[in-house]
Design an enzyme around this catalytic site. Structure first.
Site, short mmCIF file in Angstrom:
data_model
loop_
_atom_site.label_atom_id
_atom_site.label_comp_id
_atom_site.label_asym_id
_atom_site.label_seq_id
_atom_site.Cartn_x
_atom_site.Cartn_y
_atom_site.Cartn_z
N LYS A 58 14.46 -2.20 -11.24
CA LYS A 58 14.14 -3.06 -10.14
C LYS A 58 13.70 -4.59 -10.95
CE LYS A 58 16.11 -0.92 -5.91
NZ LYS A 58 16.11 -0.44 -4.99
N HIS A 109 24.69 -5.53 -6.04
CA HIS A 109 23.37 -4.47 -5.61
C HIS A 109 23.26 -5.36 -4.13
CE1 HIS A 109 19.76 -2.96 -4.68
NE2 HIS A 109 20.25 -1.40 -5.27
N GLU A 164 25.33 2.69 -1.33
CA GLU A 164 24.22 3.01 -1.16
C GLU A 164 23.90 2.27 0.05
OE1 GLU A 164 22.13 -0.20 -3.60
OE2 GLU A 164 23.43 -1.68 -2.32
N SER A 196 17.77 6.89 -1.75
CA SER A 196 16.27 7.98 -1.54
C SER A 196 16.10 8.80 -2.87
CB SER A 196 16.17 7.74 -0.11
OG SER A 196 15.37 6.85 0.61
P1 PGA Z 1 15.92 3.98 -3.28
O1 PGA Z 1 16.76 2.47 -4.66
O2 PGA Z 1 16.19 4.94 -5.18
O3 PGA Z 1 14.84 3.19 -4.07
O4 PGA Z 1 15.73 3.91 -2.82
C1 PGA Z 1 18.03 3.07 -3.97
C2 PGA Z 1 19.30 1.57 -3.99
O5 PGA Z 1 18.24 0.66 -4.39
O6 PGA Z 1 20.28 1.99 -4.48
#
Ligand code: PGA
Length: 260
Positions: free
Chosen positions: A11, A96, A167, A208
């Site tokens: 990110k 995303h 997601e 997560s």
């Molecule tokens: P995360 O992000 O692992 O921080 O929950 C996952 C995602 O953005 O799909």
């Protein structure tokens, strides 16, 4: 799907200097080399050139971008095209939920971006949080209504050359809080997605994921890997995710080639 994919999505994090440190930490912890596992690291655009060099030292690790222009080229200030990216990456994250939410990306944008990827031999990693978003992409491909947008690659259906990530929005980590979805529910969703796009299209889970829970997802028959945000920022923790994924029950014992 015979290969498990582990994708790191950094990110808007990690500078060039920090990426250097990350790679050094990964190299001291990186143990598993398995033909059944592929790791994809997705840094920001400006970190890609340096990472392209560093990542080439690791077997089974590829580079991905976090976004791509929906246009081929031209007067679109700030955009990075497929032609520019293909010198550095093999994969591109498309659609995303954070791009859909904060940058108003629509299904139409996602389809155009996916089309750019397929046209230029890049594998799109398309993120979805509901089956309607999958159907939107799938219908476009099946109807072939705009071949410039979704041009099939190597004579094969574009969906077979695409990776999907389920997601659920509430599962994405926020401010250090982890709320993973239930693995069996995710498996059901992965099954549903495959019913729409085809059983040979990989479906990953994102939300997560950490070293402790990764096995509960990658052991499921229809979950072909994970997309990791927050935990991928820590190279040591990310190495544990890689190593634990390589022990997935999806691999027959004889296929697992943990090297050390
Ligand atoms: P995360 O992000 O692992 O921080 O929950 C996952 C995602 O953005 O799909």
């Amino acid at each position: 799907m015979t290969q498990t994919l582990v994708v790191a999505n950094w990110k808007e994090n990690i500078t060039v200097d920090e990426a250097q440190e990350w790679v050094e930490k990964l190299s001291s912890k990186f143990k598993v080399q398995s033909s059944k596992l592929e790791v994809v690291v997705c840094p920001s655009f400006v970190v890609l050139p340096m990472m392209a060099y560093e990542i080439s030292k690791f077997e089974g690790v590829k580079l991905g971008a976090q976004d791509i222009s929906k246009f081929e080229e031209g007067q679109h200030t700030g955009e990075v095209s497929a032609k520019m990216l293909k010198d550095f990456v093999s994969y591109v994250i498309v659609g995303h939920s954070e791009r859909r939410r904060y940058f108003n990306e629509t299904d139409e944008d996602v389809i155009s971006k996916m089309g750019q990827c397929l046209k230029h031999n890049l594998t799109p990693i398309v993120c979805v949080s509901k089956t309607e978003e999958v159907s939107a992409v799938s219908n476009e491909t099946e109807q072939g209504s705009d071949s410039a947008k979704l041009e099939p690659r190597s004579g094969k259906n574009g969906l077979e050359k695409t990776v999907f990530v389920y997601e659920p929005l509430e599962a994405i980590s926020a401010e250090g809080e982890f709320h993973p979805d239930d693995p069996e529910h995710v498996n059901l969703m992965a099954e549903k997605i495959k019913m729409i796009v085809g059983k040979n299209t990989p479906v990953l889970y994102g939300g997560s994921v950490n070293a402790e829970n990764v096995r509960s997802f990658v052991d499921q028959p229809d979950i072909d890997g994970v997309l990791v945000g927050q935990t991928s920022l820590d190279a040591v923790e990310f190495s544990k995710i890689i190593n634990n994924s390589a022990m997935s029950r999806r691999f027959a014992p004889s296929d697992s080639d943990e090297s050390k």
